[in-house]
Design a protein around this motif. Sequence first.
Motif, PDB file in Angstrom:
ATOM      1  N   UNK A   1       0.843  -1.200   0.000  1.00 37.00           N
ATOM      2  CA  UNK A   1       0.000   0.000   0.000  1.00 37.00           C
ATOM      3  C   UNK A   1       0.875   1.245   0.000  1.00 37.00           C
ATOM      4  N   UNK A   2       1.991   1.171   0.720  1.00 33.64           N
ATOM      5  CA  UNK A   2       2.882   2.327   0.795  1.00 33.64           C
ATOM      6  C   UNK A   2       4.332   1.860   0.777  1.00 33.64           C
ATOM      7  N   UNK A   3       5.120   2.526  -0.040  1.00 31.97           N
ATOM      8  CA  UNK A   3       6.543   2.216  -0.172  1.00 31.97           C
ATOM      9  C   UNK A   3       7.349   3.484   0.037  1.00 31.97           C
ATOM     10  N   UNK A   4       8.535   3.329   0.591  1.00 35.01           N
ATOM     11  CA  UNK A   4       9.488   4.431   0.532  1.00 35.01           C
ATOM     12  C   UNK A   4      10.623   3.922  -0.336  1.00 35.01           C
ATOM     13  N   UNK A   5      10.968   4.701  -1.338  1.00 32.43           N
ATOM     14  CA  UNK A   5      11.965   4.293  -2.315  1.00 32.43           C
ATOM     15  C   UNK A   5      13.209   5.152  -2.157  1.00 32.43           C
ATOM     16  N   UNK A   6      14.361   4.503  -2.170  1.00 29.84           N
ATOM     17  CA  UNK A   6      15.618   5.225  -2.074  1.00 29.84           C
ATOM     18  C   UNK A   6      16.247   5.089  -0.698  1.00 29.84           C
ATOM     19  N   UNK A   7      17.529   5.364  -0.661  1.00 28.25           N
ATOM     20  CA  UNK A   7      18.321   5.155   0.547  1.00 28.25           C
ATOM     21  C   UNK A   7      17.871   6.020   1.719  1.00 28.25           C
ATOM     22  N   UNK A   8      17.744   7.319   1.495  1.00 31.63           N
ATOM     23  CA  UNK A   8      17.390   8.234   2.590  1.00 31.63           C
ATOM     24  C   UNK A   8      16.005   7.925   3.146  1.00 31.63           C
ATOM     25  N   UNK A   9      15.033   7.763   2.248  1.00 32.84           N
ATOM     26  CA  UNK A   9      13.661   7.516   2.687  1.00 32.84           C
ATOM     27  C   UNK A   9      13.526   6.171   3.387  1.00 32.84           C
ATOM     28  N   UNK A  10      14.157   5.145   2.833  1.00 33.20           N
ATOM     29  CA  UNK A  10      14.065   3.812   3.437  1.00 33.20           C
ATOM     30  C   UNK A  10      14.718   3.804   4.811  1.00 33.20           C
ATOM     31  N   UNK A  11      15.866   4.459   4.930  1.00 28.84           N
ATOM     32  CA  UNK A  11      16.565   4.532   6.217  1.00 28.84           C
ATOM     33  C   UNK A  11      15.690   5.234   7.256  1.00 28.84           C
ATOM     34  N   UNK A  12      15.077   6.339   6.846  1.00 27.74           N
ATOM     35  CA  UNK A  12      14.217   7.097   7.757  1.00 27.74           C
ATOM     36  C   UNK A  12      13.023   6.244   8.215  1.00 27.74           C
ATOM     37  N   UNK A  13      12.446   5.505   7.290  1.00 27.83           N
ATOM     38  CA  UNK A  13      11.298   4.649   7.606  1.00 27.83           C
ATOM     39  C   UNK A  13      11.675   3.592   8.641  1.00 27.83           C
ATOM     40  N   UNK A  14      12.857   2.983   8.472  1.00 27.82           N
ATOM     41  CA  UNK A  14      13.327   1.967   9.425  1.00 27.82           C
ATOM     42  C   UNK A  14      13.599   2.610  10.783  1.00 27.82           C
ATOM     43  N   UNK A  15      14.267   3.759  10.774  1.00 29.96           N
ATOM     44  CA  UNK A  15      14.582   4.461  12.031  1.00 29.96           C
ATOM     45  C   UNK A  15      13.324   4.822  12.813  1.00 29.96           C
TER      46      UNK A  15
ATOM     47  N   UNK B   1       9.835  -2.705 -10.191  1.00 28.66           N
ATOM     48  CA  UNK B   1       8.825  -3.211  -9.257  1.00 28.66           C
ATOM     49  C   UNK B   1       8.191  -2.069  -8.466  1.00 28.66           C
ATOM     50  N   UNK B   2       8.971  -1.018  -8.218  1.00 25.76           N
ATOM     51  CA  UNK B   2       8.473   0.150  -7.483  1.00 25.76           C
ATOM     52  C   UNK B   2       7.685   1.097  -8.387  1.00 25.76           C
ATOM     53  N   UNK B   3       7.709   0.811  -9.687  1.00 24.28           N
ATOM     54  CA  UNK B   3       6.968   1.642 -10.626  1.00 24.28           C
ATOM     55  C   UNK B   3       7.697   2.905 -11.023  1.00 24.28           C
ATOM     56  N   UNK B   4       9.030   2.888 -10.930  1.00 22.28           N
ATOM     57  CA  UNK B   4       9.800   4.059 -11.365  1.00 22.28           C
ATOM     58  C   UNK B   4      10.676   3.675 -12.554  1.00 22.28           C
ATOM     59  N   UNK B   5      11.091   4.680 -13.291  1.00 26.30           N
ATOM     60  CA  UNK B   5      11.837   4.450 -14.533  1.00 26.30           C
ATOM     61  C   UNK B   5      13.326   4.223 -14.319  1.00 26.30           C
ATOM     62  N   UNK B   6      13.803   4.511 -13.128  1.00 23.15           N
ATOM     63  CA  UNK B   6      15.237   4.381 -12.845  1.00 23.15           C
ATOM     64  C   UNK B   6      15.456   3.278 -11.817  1.00 23.15           C
ATOM     65  N   UNK B   7      16.701   2.872 -11.651  1.00 22.35           N
ATOM     66  CA  UNK B   7      17.028   1.856 -10.682  1.00 22.35           C
ATOM     67  C   UNK B   7      16.870   2.372  -9.258  1.00 22.35           C
ATOM     68  N   UNK B   8      16.596   1.459  -8.339  1.00 20.64           N
ATOM     69  CA  UNK B   8      16.492   1.810  -6.920  1.00 20.64           C
ATOM     70  C   UNK B   8      17.413   0.895  -6.127  1.00 20.64           C
ATOM     71  N   UNK B   9      18.231   1.485  -5.267  1.00 23.33           N
ATOM     72  CA  UNK B   9      19.135   0.683  -4.438  1.00 23.33           C
ATOM     73  C   UNK B   9      18.344  -0.071  -3.376  1.00 23.33           C
ATOM     74  N   UNK B  10      17.316   0.586  -2.843  1.00 17.84           N
ATOM     75  CA  UNK B  10      16.510  -0.048  -1.812  1.00 17.84           C
ATOM     76  C   UNK B  10      15.116   0.564  -1.744  1.00 17.84           C
ATOM     77  N   UNK B  11      14.218  -0.197  -1.167  1.00 16.15           N
ATOM     78  CA  UNK B  11      12.855   0.281  -0.941  1.00 16.15           C
ATOM     79  C   UNK B  11      12.340  -0.385   0.329  1.00 16.15           C
ATOM     80  N   UNK B  12      11.532   0.333   1.088  1.00 14.44           N
ATOM     81  CA  UNK B  12      10.971  -0.203   2.316  1.00 14.44           C
ATOM     82  C   UNK B  12       9.451  -0.262   2.203  1.00 14.44           C
ATOM     83  N   UNK B  13       8.872  -1.381   2.644  1.00 15.49           N
ATOM     84  CA  UNK B  13       7.430  -1.499   2.721  1.00 15.49           C
ATOM     85  C   UNK B  13       7.021  -0.897   4.059  1.00 15.49           C
ATOM     86  N   UNK B  14       6.117   0.086   4.003  1.00 15.56           N
ATOM     87  CA  UNK B  14       5.724   0.833   5.191  1.00 15.56           C
ATOM     88  C   UNK B  14       4.489   0.194   5.833  1.00 15.56           C
ATOM     89  N   UNK B  15       4.546   0.042   7.141  1.00 19.13           N
ATOM     90  CA  UNK B  15       3.410  -0.483   7.906  1.00 19.13           C
ATOM     91  C   UNK B  15       2.508   0.682   8.279  1.00 19.13           C
TER      92      UNK B  15
END
Length: 83
Positions: A10-24, A68-82
């Motif tokens: 339902x919700x994803x954070x894509x990219x290093x900064x956003x994924x890190x923040x979501x985990x933190x 898979x994230x629906x973006x045109x460029x590569x993504x190093x990481x993505x987080x599934x948000x609860x």
Amino acid sequence: MSLDRVKQAAKLTIGTKQATKTVEQGKAVEVFIAKDADPRITIKIVNLCRSMGVTITYVESMNTLGKACGIEVGAAMAAVVNE
């Protein structure tokens, strides 16, 4: 396949900064990391996920993860948000 969970999230954070923040913030359920991403970038999130008890799933490439994230460029990481 594991990438179905990225596509169905339902919700994803894509990219290093956003994924890190979501985990933190304790909001990440699972983090997807591209195997071809720079280890200097991924090591921090790997350690963070381990300390926070967040599941890590590795995917083949940044291009695959980006698509898979629906973006045109590569993504190093993505987080599934609860929500």
